[in-house]
Design a protein around this motif. Structure first.
Motif, PDB file in Angstrom:
ATOM      1  N   LYS A   1       0.823  -1.215   0.000  1.00 62.20           N
ATOM      2  CA  LYS A   1       0.000   0.000   0.000  1.00 62.20           C
ATOM      3  C   LYS A   1       0.856   1.264   0.000  1.00 62.20           C
ATOM      4  O   LYS A   1       0.370   2.359  -0.269  1.00 62.20           O
ATOM      5  N   LYS A   2       2.142   1.121   0.311  1.00 61.98           N
ATOM      6  CA  LYS A   2       3.046   2.277   0.370  1.00 61.98           C
ATOM      7  C   LYS A   2       3.733   2.528  -0.977  1.00 61.98           C
ATOM      8  O   LYS A   2       4.661   3.332  -1.060  1.00 61.98           O
ATOM      9  N   SER A   3       3.296   1.840  -2.033  1.00 63.80           N
ATOM     10  CA  SER A   3       3.934   1.989  -3.348  1.00 63.80           C
ATOM     11  C   SER A   3       3.937   3.443  -3.811  1.00 63.80           C
ATOM     12  O   SER A   3       4.940   3.936  -4.351  1.00 63.80           O
ATOM     13  N   GLY A   4       2.841   4.161  -3.586  1.00 64.78           N
ATOM     14  CA  GLY A   4       2.768   5.574  -3.987  1.00 64.78           C
ATOM     15  C   GLY A   4       3.784   6.426  -3.256  1.00 64.78           C
ATOM     16  O   GLY A   4       4.428   7.316  -3.844  1.00 64.78           O
ATOM     17  N   GLN A   5       3.945   6.159  -1.969  1.00 69.18           N
ATOM     18  CA  GLN A   5       4.932   6.888  -1.155  1.00 69.18           C
ATOM     19  C   GLN A   5       6.344   6.632  -1.691  1.00 69.18           C
ATOM     20  O   GLN A   5       7.148   7.560  -1.835  1.00 69.18           O
ATOM     21  N   ILE A   6       6.637   5.376  -2.001  1.00 65.93           N
ATOM     22  CA  ILE A   6       7.970   5.013  -2.502  1.00 65.93           C
ATOM     23  C   ILE A   6       8.199   5.620  -3.885  1.00 65.93           C
ATOM     24  O   ILE A   6       9.311   6.042  -4.220  1.00 65.93           O
ATOM     25  N   GLU A   7       7.135   5.703  -4.673  1.00 61.12           N
ATOM     26  CA  GLU A   7       7.248   6.324  -6.000  1.00 61.12           C
ATOM     27  C   GLU A   7       7.686   7.785  -5.872  1.00 61.12           C
ATOM     28  O   GLU A   7       8.501   8.276  -6.668  1.00 61.12           O
ATOM     29  N   GLN A   8       7.169   8.495  -4.879  1.00 59.96           N
ATOM     30  CA  GLN A   8       7.580   9.888  -4.657  1.00 59.96           C
ATOM     31  C   GLN A   8       9.055   9.962  -4.268  1.00 59.96           C
ATOM     32  O   GLN A   8       9.790  10.834  -4.747  1.00 59.96           O
ATOM     33  N   TYR A   9       9.512   9.049  -3.408  1.00 63.25           N
ATOM     34  CA  TYR A   9      10.924   9.024  -3.031  1.00 63.25           C
ATOM     35  C   TYR A   9      11.790   8.783  -4.267  1.00 63.25           C
ATOM     36  O   TYR A   9      12.867   9.376  -4.424  1.00 63.25           O
ATOM     37  N   ALA A  10      11.323   7.884  -5.134  1.00 65.71           N
ATOM     38  CA  ALA A  10      12.102   7.498  -6.317  1.00 65.71           C
ATOM     39  C   ALA A  10      12.406   8.706  -7.198  1.00 65.71           C
ATOM     40  O   ALA A  10      13.502   8.826  -7.760  1.00 65.71           O
ATOM     41  N   LYS A  11      11.465   9.625  -7.308  1.00 65.14           N
ATOM     42  CA  LYS A  11      11.657  10.805  -8.154  1.00 65.14           C
ATOM     43  C   LYS A  11      12.812  11.657  -7.657  1.00 65.14           C
ATOM     44  O   LYS A  11      13.464  12.367  -8.418  1.00 65.14           O
ATOM     45  N   THR A  12      13.069  11.589  -6.351  1.00 60.29           N
ATOM     46  CA  THR A  12      14.143  12.386  -5.752  1.00 60.29           C
ATOM     47  C   THR A  12      15.514  11.800  -6.046  1.00 60.29           C
ATOM     48  O   THR A  12      16.508  12.523  -6.067  1.00 60.29           O
TER      49      THR A  12
END
Length: 468
Positions: free
Chosen positions: A309-320
């Motif tokens: 369920k935290k995939s969206g959160q990790i996706e935001q980190y990935a952009k950084t």
């Protein structure tokens, strides 16, 4: 006959199909060292190195053995002979996979689909092995060879790539619970270094495809030395199950993405169940501990679903972090092999150079690389070494390193030191890798997508490494 005679002179591995322009209704195919499968349809046959592309047309296949030749004639049954002209009876198998398993099911990539399948595939891997009452583990491969495991002098686990990382976790678990010494070997090195193998050793060979050339060669070497060989594999009927004395299928269904995800967690689950079972039978695991381990094992699929369920959160980190040219992954104990696996995933699909290290080894060299441009991914879940890992993180922060941490739910200390953190549910140390690897799979995936990389078919890589 011409193919038989020619192959007596061929050196090395091959999988070939031979056609004669004067006899267009016949194909002669043969293999040695490389996989070959024949699909049997309605008035038609298919040849391939893997059953996956054949399932669209038929679910009936036969796997051709080493130095075997199959003759396919239109309108006739298959005929199999060896190079030395010994007739063999084709063993036709019905594939468990379905066409729907080979489709993306609404996901943009197979890799993401396979990451999200893990709650289901882990349940499938344990189904029939952990009883519904949750108080017993049954592995047929162990039961049939109980005395060999209980009397084993040593266990050698041989594998390549991701399977080697699963083997490392298996080593920790088997030594902790079964109290049997374990060595983990790269198959490619094991086969060439004249290893000392005893008849009371057990060699465990791990491969997703069951066709990994180096692992197959390691199996042959160990068999010739008289060791008992136990295979852990995903593909039913592939070469490793056919060439080992016993074993265990992971039952995760076809894995299409080149970078392995669900196969890794299933391999870890099988090795953990094996370790717990040997320990229980040897008396090195108490009844109370045994029941507690099974109880926690049963909760793992549901906890994996929570992390997803935290995939969206990790996706935001990935952009950084797509700017990064290099990354370091750190872990200790059971999480050290997870650090290696996380680094491998990032390398494979995003082409960012990444290395995994035991956290305490940072000060022995790699800390020289740390700067504000070097992301450091630290697995810092609750364990006996939590305080030590926290100290390592403080050393990195003092040198302006940027920290992404994987922590246990409710953690405040490491979260406070981290630039970004992902929480995973609490579990027993030996089961932590099944949870802590999920954020690393997602991080690698999302970084690769943002960079525009081909996630499912990364450059220069093959799903089944059927050559040395």
């Amino acid at each position: 006959t011409a193919v038989q005679l020619a192959l007596t002179q061929v050196v090395g591995a091959y999988a070939i199909a031979v056609l004669d322009r004067n006899n267009p209704d016949q194909i002669v195919a043969a293999r040695k060292g490389s996989p070959l499968v024949v699909g049997i349809g309605e008035d038609e046959y298919f040849l391939g190195s893997d059953a996956t592309p054949i399932i669209e047309f038929t679910n009936r296949v036969t796997y051709i053995g080493d130095e075997e030749i199959v003759t396919i004639r239109r309108g006739e049954a298959l005929k199999i002979r060896t190079i030395t002209n010994i007739e063999k009876t084709p063993r036709i198998q019905k594939l468990e996979m379905t066409l729907s398993q080979l489709e993306k099911g609404g996901y943009p990539h197979f890799m993401l689909k396979e990451i999200f399948e893990q709650p289901h595939t882990l349940s499938d891997c344990m189904r029939g092995r952990v009883n519904v009452e949750g108080n017993n583990i049954t592995l047929a491969g162990f039961i049939d060879n109980r005395e060999k495991f209980l009397n084993a002098r040593r266990i050698i686990i041989t594998a390549c790539g991701t399977s080697w990382h699963a083997a490392q976790i298996g080593m920790y678990a088997i030594e902790e619970y079964a109290r049997i010494p374990v060595e983990v070997e790269y198959s490619s090195e094991f086969r060439y270094r004249k290893p000392v193998i005893h008849k009371d050793d057990i060699v465990i060979a791990i491969s997703q495809s069951g066709e990994t050339a180096d692992t197959l060669a390691a199996v042959e070497l160990a068999k010739n030395a008289g060791a008992f060989i136990f295979g852990i594999c995903n593909v039913v009927g592939s070469s490793i199950p056919r060439n080992t004395h016993s074993g265990c299928y992971t039952h995760v269904g076809p894995e299409i993405g080149v970078a392995s995800t669900k196969a890794f967690t299933a391999q870890v689950a099988v090795l953990t169940m094996l370790a717990i079972l040997i320990g229980k039978e040897k008396g090195t695991v108490s009844r109370e501990e045994y029941l507690n381990l099974i109880r926690e094992l049963n909760l793992i699929p549901e906890k994996v679903a929570e992390i997803l369920k935290k995939s969206g959160q990790i996706e935001q980190y990935a952009k950084t972090f797509t700017y990064a040219g290099n990354c370091i992954y750190l872990g200790r104990g059971y999480n050290f092999p997870v650090a290696l696996e996380g680094a491998l995933k990032l390398k494979e699909i995003s082409y960012i150079h990444a290395e995994g290290y035991p956290a305490a080894e940072m000060k022995h060299g790699p800390i020289a690389l740390v700067s504000h441009e070097m992301p450091v991914i630290v697995i810092a879940t609750q364990s006996d070494t939590y305080e030590k890992v926290t100290s390592n993180i403080q050393e990195i922060k003092a040198r302006k390193g940027r920290i992404i941490s994987v922590v246990t739910e409710g953690d405040q200390v490491v979260r406070g030191l981290s630039d970004f953190s992902v929480e995973v549910p609490e579990t027993l140390p030996c089961l932590t890798p099944l949870l802590s690897v999920i954020p690393l799979q997602l991080l690698a995936y999302h970084i690769a997508v943002v960079k525009g990389c081909d996630v499912d078919q990364p450059r220069n890589l093959a799903k089944s490494v059927t050559v040395e």
